[in-house]
Design a protein around this motif. Structure first.
Motif, PDB file in Angstrom:
ATOM      1  N   LEU A   7       2.729  -6.395  14.159  1.00  6.53           N
ATOM      2  CA  LEU A   7       3.450  -6.360  12.890  1.00  6.53           C
ATOM      3  C   LEU A   7       2.497  -6.338  11.709  1.00  6.53           C
ATOM      4  N   GLY A   8       2.921  -5.657  10.693  1.00  6.06           N
ATOM      5  CA  GLY A   8       2.301  -5.753   9.388  1.00  6.06           C
ATOM      6  C   GLY A   8       3.281  -6.510   8.509  1.00  6.06           C
ATOM      7  N   CYS A   9       3.031  -6.554   7.237  1.00  3.30           N
ATOM      8  CA  CYS A   9       4.014  -7.174   6.356  1.00  3.30           C
ATOM      9  C   CYS A   9       3.991  -6.504   4.992  1.00  3.30           C
ATOM     10  N   GLU A  10       5.119  -6.539   4.372  1.00  7.15           N
ATOM     11  CA  GLU A  10       5.304  -6.012   3.021  1.00  7.15           C
ATOM     12  C   GLU A  10       5.708  -7.192   2.153  1.00  7.15           C
ATOM     13  N   THR A  11       5.014  -7.410   1.063  1.00  7.34           N
ATOM     14  CA  THR A  11       5.325  -8.522   0.163  1.00  7.34           C
ATOM     15  C   THR A  11       5.818  -7.966  -1.163  1.00  7.34           C
ATOM     16  N   LEU A  12       6.983  -8.395  -1.548  1.00  8.06           N
ATOM     17  CA  LEU A  12       7.572  -7.969  -2.823  1.00  8.06           C
ATOM     18  C   LEU A  12       7.655  -9.176  -3.752  1.00  8.06           C
ATOM     19  N   ARG A  13       7.179  -9.014  -4.961  1.00  3.14           N
ATOM     20  CA  ARG A  13       7.225 -10.089  -5.964  1.00  3.14           C
ATOM     21  C   ARG A  13       7.926  -9.589  -7.211  1.00  3.14           C
TER      22      ARG A  13
END
Length: 62
Positions: A7-13
């Motif tokens: 898995l990778g990850c996407e971070t939204l702020r």
């Protein structure tokens, strides 16, 4: 149950509140990890609502 997941990850702020973030696991399209993650999501859905204890925590802002 599903084997290894890569898995990778996407971070939204939000620009107005950088202390909060939505972190989503990601996979390569059509990969074995994508297939396994979809299988786990369907399995969890079949079990009903799954509660994430972290999601239900609140913190006070002073």
């Amino acid at each position: 149950m599903s084997g290894r997941l890569d898995l990778g990850c996407e971070t939204l702020r939000l620009p107005d509140d950088p202390d909060q973030a939505l972190i989503m696991p990601t996979t390569e399209a059509d990969s074995p990890s994508a297939t396994a993650l979809a299988l786990l999501a369907n399995w969890a859905q079949d079990l009903g609502a799954v509660r994430c204890p972290i999601a239900h925590r609140t913190r006070r802002r002073d």
